[in-house]
Design an enzyme around this catalytic site. Structure first.
Site, short mmCIF file in Angstrom:
data_model
loop_
_atom_site.label_atom_id
_atom_site.label_comp_id
_atom_site.label_asym_id
_atom_site.label_seq_id
_atom_site.Cartn_x
_atom_site.Cartn_y
_atom_site.Cartn_z
N SER A 119 -32.72 -24.69 12.77
CA SER A 119 -32.38 -23.28 12.98
C SER A 119 -31.49 -22.79 11.83
O SER A 119 -31.91 -22.85 10.67
CB SER A 119 -31.71 -23.13 14.35
OG SER A 119 -31.74 -21.79 14.80
N HIS B 104 -37.59 -23.82 21.21
CA HIS B 104 -36.77 -23.83 19.99
C HIS B 104 -35.98 -25.12 19.84
O HIS B 104 -35.74 -25.58 18.72
CB HIS B 104 -35.82 -22.62 20.02
CG HIS B 104 -35.03 -22.45 18.75
ND1 HIS B 104 -35.62 -22.11 17.55
CD2 HIS B 104 -33.71 -22.58 18.50
CE1 HIS B 104 -34.69 -22.03 16.61
NE2 HIS B 104 -33.52 -22.32 17.15
#
Length: 254
Positions: A101, A234
Site C-alpha cells: 500500500s 487489500h
C-alpha cells in the site's frame, strides 16, 4: 564491499529499522515497508519464513509504537529521504525492497534515490496493493482530517476497528491520517524509470488491484517486470503470507 557509516547513519538506522532475526553474514536483505498506519511489527512473522541466508529488515515509521512521541513524516518523499541514509549500513549486501500500500510508493521513492546515488541500487522492488506512481488518481480538494478519514474508511486501507474502537482510535488514528494524507498528496508527474526488476502483487478482491494497474508498474523499469494476484482483499498478505513470502524468496533467488 564495505559501505562507510557514521554515527548519524547508525543513529538513523536504530530509529527506522527493526531486525527480528539478525543475520551476521546474509546473502541478501529484504527491507519491508508498512502500509498507511502500519508498523514494523506487521512483518515480524516473515522473518521465520525466510531462509537463514536472507535477513529481514522492517521499517518503523515515526509517530507509532516506540516512535509515538515523534512527529509523523509529512510526505512519501520525506520518508524516503530519511530512509536512504538509515539503510546505508546494510547496503553491503543486495537490498530488495517490499512495500505494501503506502509502502509501495515509499519503496519506489527509495529505489529512485538508491539508483541515483553513489552506492549500489536495489536488487529488486516488490510492490503490493498500490497504484503505480504515474497512474492518475482522483485526489480530494481538501485534505482535512474529516476528509482524509472518510477516504481511509472508503479505501479499505485500514482495519475498521481503528475508527470505531476508542482506545485504538486514540493511539493509531493520528499516524493513519498522516500517512493517508501523504499518499493522497503524493504525485509524480515525471516518474523515473528504474533499472531494477519490479514485481507487483495484489488481492483479487481489492478493486484497485486490477491487472491493468498491477501491470502498469512494469512501465517503470528497464529491467524485468512481473505481477501476480492472490485471493483476498487489500490485506490479502495476511491470509496469504506463506505463499507470498515463498514467491518473493523464489524471485530473490533467481
Amino acid at each position: 564491499m564495505t559501505v562507510p557509516t557514521t554515527t548519524g547513519t547508525l543513529g538513523a538506522s536504530a530509529r527506522w529499522l527493526r531486525r527480528p532475526r539478525p543475520c551476521h553474514d546474509p546473502g541478501a536483505r529484504l527491507v519491508c515497508l508498512p502500509h498507511a498506519g502500519g508498523t514494523a511489527s506487521a512483518y515480524t512473522s516473515w522473518a521465520a519464513r525466510l531462509p537463514a541466508r536472507l535477513e529481514l529488515i522492517a521499517v518503523q515509521y515515526p509517530g507509532r509504537q516506540d516512535r509515538l512521541a515523534e512527529p509523523c513524516s509529512p510526505s512519501v518523499p520525506a520518508i524516503a529521504d530519511a530512509l536512504v541514509p538509515a539503510l546505508a549500513p546494510y547496503a553491503d549486501r543486495p537490498l530488495y525492497l517490499f512495500g505494501h500500500s503506502m509502502g509501495g510508493l515509499v519503496g519506489y521513492e527509495v529505489a529512485v534515490r538508491l539508483e541515483s546515488g553513489a552506492g549500489p541500487g536495489p536488487a529488486g522492488l516488490f510492490v503490493s496493493g498500490q497504484f503505480a506512481p504515474h497512474r492518475s488518481r482522483p485526489v480530494p480538494e481538501a485534505l482535512d482530517d474529516a476528509t482524509v478519514e472518510a477516504e481511509a474508511r472508503a479505501s479499505g486501507w485500514s482495519d475498521p476497528a481503528v475508527f470505531d474502537h476508542p482506545e485504538l482510535r486514540e493511539l493509531v488514528l493520528p499516524a493513519l491520517l498522516a500517512d493517508v494524507r501523504a499518499v493522497l498528496s503524493y504525485h509524480r508527474g515525471d516518474p523515473v524509470r528504474l533499472r531494477c526488476p519490479i514485481v507487483a502483487y495484489g488481492g483479487s478482491g481489492d478493486p484497485g488491484d486490477v491487472p491493468a494497474e498491477l501491470s502498469a508498474w512494469g512501465e517503470l523499469t528497464s529491467g524485468p517486470a512481473a505481477w501476480r494476484r492472490f485471493d483476498g482483499d487489500h490485506f490479502y498478505l495476511r491470509s496469504q503470507e506463506a505463499e507470498l513470502v515463498a514467491d518473493i524468496v523464489a524471485r530473490m533467488s533467481n
